[in-house]
Motif scaffolding. Sequence first.
Motif, short mmCIF file in Angstrom:
data_model
loop_
_atom_site.label_atom_id
_atom_site.label_comp_id
_atom_site.label_asym_id
_atom_site.label_seq_id
_atom_site.Cartn_x
_atom_site.Cartn_y
_atom_site.Cartn_z
N ASN A 1 0.86 -1.18 0.00
CA ASN A 1 0.00 0.00 0.00
C ASN A 1 0.89 1.23 0.00
O ASN A 1 1.52 1.56 1.01
CB ASN A 1 -0.91 -0.01 1.24
N THR A 2 0.98 1.92 -1.13
CA THR A 2 1.80 3.13 -1.22
C THR A 2 0.96 4.38 -0.95
O THR A 2 1.48 5.49 -1.03
CB THR A 2 2.48 3.25 -2.60
N GLY A 3 -0.31 4.19 -0.62
CA GLY A 3 -1.19 5.31 -0.32
C GLY A 3 -1.08 5.72 1.14
O GLY A 3 -0.48 5.03 1.97
N SER A 4 -1.71 6.83 1.46
CA SER A 4 -1.66 7.36 2.83
C SER A 4 -2.87 6.94 3.65
O SER A 4 -3.09 7.47 4.74
CB SER A 4 -1.54 8.88 2.78
N THR A 5 -3.66 6.00 3.14
CA THR A 5 -4.85 5.52 3.85
C THR A 5 -4.74 4.02 4.09
O THR A 5 -4.45 3.26 3.17
CB THR A 5 -6.12 5.82 3.01
N THR A 6 -5.00 3.59 5.31
CA THR A 6 -5.03 2.18 5.65
C THR A 6 -6.26 1.53 5.03
O THR A 6 -7.30 2.17 4.90
CB THR A 6 -5.06 2.02 7.19
N ASP A 7 -6.14 0.26 4.64
CA ASP A 7 -7.27 -0.50 4.11
C ASP A 7 -7.31 -1.84 4.82
O ASP A 7 -6.46 -2.12 5.67
CB ASP A 7 -7.14 -0.67 2.59
N ARG A 8 -8.30 -2.66 4.48
CA ARG A 8 -8.40 -3.99 5.06
C ARG A 8 -8.73 -4.99 3.96
O ARG A 8 -9.62 -4.73 3.14
CB ARG A 8 -9.49 -4.05 6.13
N ALA B 1 -1.26 1.98 5.81
CA ALA B 1 -0.86 3.06 4.91
C ALA B 1 0.66 3.04 4.80
O ALA B 1 1.37 2.82 5.79
CB ALA B 1 -1.33 4.40 5.47
N ASN B 2 1.17 3.23 3.59
CA ASN B 2 2.62 3.21 3.33
C ASN B 2 3.29 1.98 3.93
O ASN B 2 4.39 2.05 4.47
CB ASN B 2 3.27 4.50 3.87
N GLY B 3 2.61 0.83 3.84
CA GLY B 3 3.14 -0.41 4.39
C GLY B 3 2.68 -1.59 3.56
O GLY B 3 2.28 -1.43 2.41
N GLU B 4 2.72 -2.77 4.17
CA GLU B 4 2.31 -3.96 3.43
C GLU B 4 1.72 -5.01 4.34
O GLU B 4 1.99 -5.05 5.54
CB GLU B 4 3.47 -4.54 2.62
N LEU B 5 0.89 -5.85 3.74
CA LEU B 5 0.33 -7.04 4.37
C LEU B 5 1.08 -8.21 3.76
O LEU B 5 1.04 -8.41 2.54
CB LEU B 5 -1.17 -7.15 4.08
N ASP B 6 1.76 -8.99 4.59
CA ASP B 6 2.56 -10.11 4.11
C ASP B 6 1.87 -11.42 4.48
O ASP B 6 1.76 -11.76 5.66
CB ASP B 6 3.96 -10.04 4.75
#
Length: 148
Positions: free
Chosen positions: A53-60, A92-97
């Motif tokens: 996720n390179t966006g500034s909003t967290t998702d699920r 946001a600006n992270g990843e789900l592994d």
Amino acid sequence: MNRRTTLVGALALTTGLALTGCSTDSKPELKVVGAFMPQPVSDMAAGFLVVQNTGSTTDRLTSVTSPLSDDVTIHETKNQKMREVSSFEVPANGELDLERGGNHIMFMKLKQQPKKGEKVPVELHFEKADPITVDLPVKETTHNPKKH
């Protein structure tokens, strides 16, 4: 009294402008990398991938669907025990592994046995972002890219 009214008005205007900067118009910017499925040896299979996720909003991640199975769920692994969960956060600006020995996609009651070299289509469903369709390349049963 007039000074107090002016101060309250200025604070309200400043607060409104500050909140406008945090508008909910920003969306998560999701991309999937490193997807694979080890060749199944029974009527169950697992899928692994990374959602960036390179966006500034967290998702699920809320669900996964696939023509391979009518029973596809997402599982977390804690203390060497897995359990079904309703969603995973994609920061946001992270990843789900989703990886071997950890959180993963679980396919039950397979309609067919995919073989090494084939691809299994899946659709990832999110709380905010549009669904993403991904092909999971089927790898050898022992494939584990984290051990290289």
